[in-house]
Structures are given as C-alpha cells and as structure tokens.
Motif scaffolding. Structure first.
Motif, mmCIF file in Angstrom:
data_model
loop_
_atom_site.group_PDB
_atom_site.id
_atom_site.type_symbol
_atom_site.label_atom_id
_atom_site.label_comp_id
_atom_site.label_asym_id
_atom_site.label_seq_id
_atom_site.Cartn_x
_atom_site.Cartn_y
_atom_site.Cartn_z
ATOM 1 N N LEU A 224 0.827 -1.211 0.000
ATOM 2 C CA LEU A 224 0.000 0.000 0.000
ATOM 3 C C LEU A 224 0.861 1.261 0.000
ATOM 4 N N ASP A 225 1.917 1.266 0.803
ATOM 5 C CA ASP A 225 2.839 2.408 0.801
ATOM 6 C C ASP A 225 3.510 2.553 -0.563
ATOM 7 N N PHE A 226 3.923 1.435 -1.111
ATOM 8 C CA PHE A 226 4.552 1.416 -2.440
ATOM 9 C C PHE A 226 3.593 1.974 -3.495
ATOM 10 N N ALA A 227 2.327 1.613 -3.390
ATOM 11 C CA ALA A 227 1.316 2.094 -4.334
ATOM 12 C C ALA A 227 1.116 3.599 -4.191
ATOM 13 N N HIS A 228 1.079 4.100 -2.958
ATOM 14 C CA HIS A 228 0.890 5.536 -2.730
ATOM 15 C C HIS A 228 2.076 6.345 -3.247
ATOM 16 N N GLN A 229 3.227 5.722 -3.314
ATOM 17 C CA GLN A 229 4.420 6.386 -3.838
ATOM 18 C C GLN A 229 4.493 6.288 -5.362
ATOM 19 N N GLY A 230 3.537 5.597 -5.969
ATOM 20 C CA GLY A 230 3.520 5.445 -7.421
ATOM 21 C C GLY A 230 4.321 4.266 -7.929
ATOM 22 N N GLY A 231 4.763 3.429 -7.028
ATOM 23 C CA GLY A 231 5.605 2.293 -7.416
ATOM 24 C C GLY A 231 4.900 1.217 -8.216
ATOM 25 N N LEU A 232 3.570 1.135 -8.089
ATOM 26 C CA LEU A 232 2.840 0.105 -8.823
ATOM 27 C C LEU A 232 2.556 0.517 -10.264
ATOM 28 N N ASP A 233 2.812 1.757 -10.570
ATOM 29 C CA ASP A 233 2.455 2.283 -11.890
ATOM 30 C C ASP A 233 3.609 2.096 -12.875
ATOM 31 N N ILE A 234 3.857 0.861 -13.255
ATOM 32 C CA ILE A 234 4.988 0.569 -14.147
ATOM 33 C C ILE A 234 4.591 0.583 -15.625
ATOM 34 N N LEU A 235 3.307 0.717 -15.904
ATOM 35 C CA LEU A 235 2.834 0.598 -17.284
ATOM 36 C C LEU A 235 2.480 1.933 -17.946
ATOM 37 N N THR A 236 2.702 3.048 -17.273
ATOM 38 C CA THR A 236 2.307 4.346 -17.825
ATOM 39 C C THR A 236 3.018 4.646 -19.140
ATOM 40 N N GLU A 237 4.327 4.549 -19.136
ATOM 41 C CA GLU A 237 5.101 4.850 -20.343
ATOM 42 C C GLU A 237 4.713 3.905 -21.487
ATOM 43 N N TYR A 238 4.552 2.628 -21.140
ATOM 44 C CA TYR A 238 4.164 1.643 -22.142
ATOM 45 C C TYR A 238 2.787 1.966 -22.722
ATOM 46 N N SER A 239 1.835 2.274 -21.859
ATOM 47 C CA SER A 239 0.473 2.574 -22.317
ATOM 48 C C SER A 239 0.441 3.796 -23.219
ATOM 49 N N GLU A 240 1.211 4.823 -22.861
ATOM 50 C CA GLU A 240 1.256 6.032 -23.683
ATOM 51 C C GLU A 240 1.880 5.745 -25.048
ATOM 52 N N ALA A 241 2.922 4.945 -25.060
ATOM 53 C CA ALA A 241 3.555 4.579 -26.334
ATOM 54 C C ALA A 241 2.584 3.780 -27.201
ATOM 55 N N CYS A 242 1.823 2.883 -26.573
ATOM 56 C CA CYS A 242 0.832 2.096 -27.314
ATOM 57 C C CYS A 242 -0.261 2.994 -27.882
ATOM 58 N N ARG A 243 -0.735 3.934 -27.075
ATOM 59 C CA ARG A 243 -1.790 4.834 -27.529
ATOM 60 C C ARG A 243 -1.325 5.630 -28.757
ATOM 61 N N LYS A 244 -0.080 6.117 -28.717
ATOM 62 C CA LYS A 244 0.454 6.866 -29.864
ATOM 63 C C LYS A 244 0.578 5.969 -31.093
ATOM 64 N N ASP A 245 1.046 4.746 -30.885
ATOM 65 C CA ASP A 245 1.200 3.813 -32.001
ATOM 66 C C ASP A 245 -0.158 3.481 -32.621
ATOM 67 N N LEU A 246 -1.150 3.250 -31.784
ATOM 68 C CA LEU A 246 -2.494 2.943 -32.292
ATOM 69 C C LEU A 246 -3.113 4.162 -32.981
ATOM 70 N N ALA A 247 -2.804 5.352 -32.500
ATOM 71 C CA ALA A 247 -3.310 6.566 -33.151
ATOM 72 C C ALA A 247 -2.723 6.707 -34.555
ATOM 73 N N VAL A 248 -1.465 6.339 -34.704
ATOM 74 C CA VAL A 248 -0.841 6.366 -36.037
ATOM 75 C C VAL A 248 -1.541 5.377 -36.952
ATOM 76 N N HIS A 249 -1.848 4.187 -36.432
ATOM 77 C CA HIS A 249 -2.549 3.180 -37.227
ATOM 78 C C HIS A 249 -3.980 3.628 -37.549
ATOM 79 N N ALA A 250 -4.624 4.345 -36.634
ATOM 80 C CA ALA A 250 -5.983 4.810 -36.862
ATOM 81 C C ALA A 250 -6.016 5.852 -37.968
ATOM 82 N N THR A 251 -5.024 6.739 -38.013
ATOM 83 C CA THR A 251 -4.992 7.743 -39.076
ATOM 84 C C THR A 251 -4.621 7.108 -40.413
ATOM 85 N N ALA A 252 -3.829 6.057 -40.371
ATOM 86 C CA ALA A 252 -3.476 5.360 -41.611
ATOM 87 C C ALA A 252 -4.678 4.629 -42.185
ATOM 88 N N VAL A 253 -5.608 4.224 -41.308
ATOM 89 C CA VAL A 253 -6.786 3.489 -41.752
ATOM 90 C C VAL A 253 -7.741 4.412 -42.497
#
Length: 149
Positions: free
Chosen positions: A119-148
C-alpha cells in the motif's frame, strides 16, 4: 473514309472508354476497401497484443511483489509478447515494453512485501509501471488509426 465508319468507330471507342473507366473505378474502390480492412485487422491485432501484454505484466508484477520465486513461464510468455511486438510495433512501444519486463525481473529479485508495504509502495507510485508503455501504445495505435482513414 466513309462517315458511317467514323460513327461506328466513335461509338465503339466511347463504349470501350466507358467500360474501361468503370472497370478502373471499381478496381480502385475495391483496392481501397481491402486496404482499409487489412489495416483495421492489423490495428485490432495490435490492440489485442498490447492488452495481453498489460494483463500479463500486471499479473507478473503483482506476483513479483509478493513472492521471490519467479514464474519463469510467465516471464518467457512476456518475452514472447515483446518479440511479437518487435515484428510489428513502433520502437517506443518495444523500448517501453522491455523496461516493464526489466522492472518485473528486478522486482522478483527484491524482497517480498507485506500488504502495508504494498500500500505504501502504491501511494508512492511504485505500482504504476505501465504508464510509459500505455502512452507509447496509444500513440502507435493513433498512427494506425490515421493510416486506416
């Protein structure tokens, strides 16, 4: 040249041009539709792969926080997903996925944590390891959406 021949040749040429125009228009329309369907299917595959990676990484990270003995098959499965991403994803997505994978492996080497520590680790943001990955995926999918479109 006989004027009747000129009229007949003009009519045949007009019919040939009209037919050719109709054929080319139909062919281009079909080609565009097929390209659109192919890109939509490709985007759907990416979305599924990215979602599967998030689900598996989350599960493994939770496991790594609470126990030291790692599930090697889970890590190998995650590594296989990164390998599939290497085939079809943009470089920022791959780099972020590798960082997530490294974080999970490092977490397995760390100490087991109690519920309060988690719980302390979570409050410090330690559980949030997927933010950078999720943002990169969103950008990649947006590129594919505009290509479609």
């Amino acid at each position: 040249m006989n004027p009747a021949y000129i009229s007949a040749l003009s009519a045949l040429a007009g019919a040939a041009i009209g037919g050719l125009t109709s054929f080319v228009t139909s062919w281009l329309t079909l080609r565009t539709q097929l390209r659109h369907v192919h890109r939509e299917a490709e985007k759907a595959k990416l979305e599924a792969l990215y979602g599967d990676f998030i689900a598996e990484a989350t599960r493994l990270f939770g496991e790594a926080i609470t126990q030291q003995a790692g599930n090697i098959t889970g890590i190998i499965g995650l590594y296989a997903m990164v390998g599939r991403m290497r085939l079809i994803s943009a470089r920022p997505v791959i780099d972020a996925a590798v960082r997530v994978e490294d974080t999970i492996i490092e977490t397995y080497h760390g100490p087991n944590r109690s519920l309060d520590e988690i719980l302390d680790f979570a409050h410090q943001g330690g559980l949030d390891i997927l933010t950078e990955y999720s943002e990169a995926c969103r950008k990649d999918l947006a590129v594919h959406a505009t290509a479609v479109r």
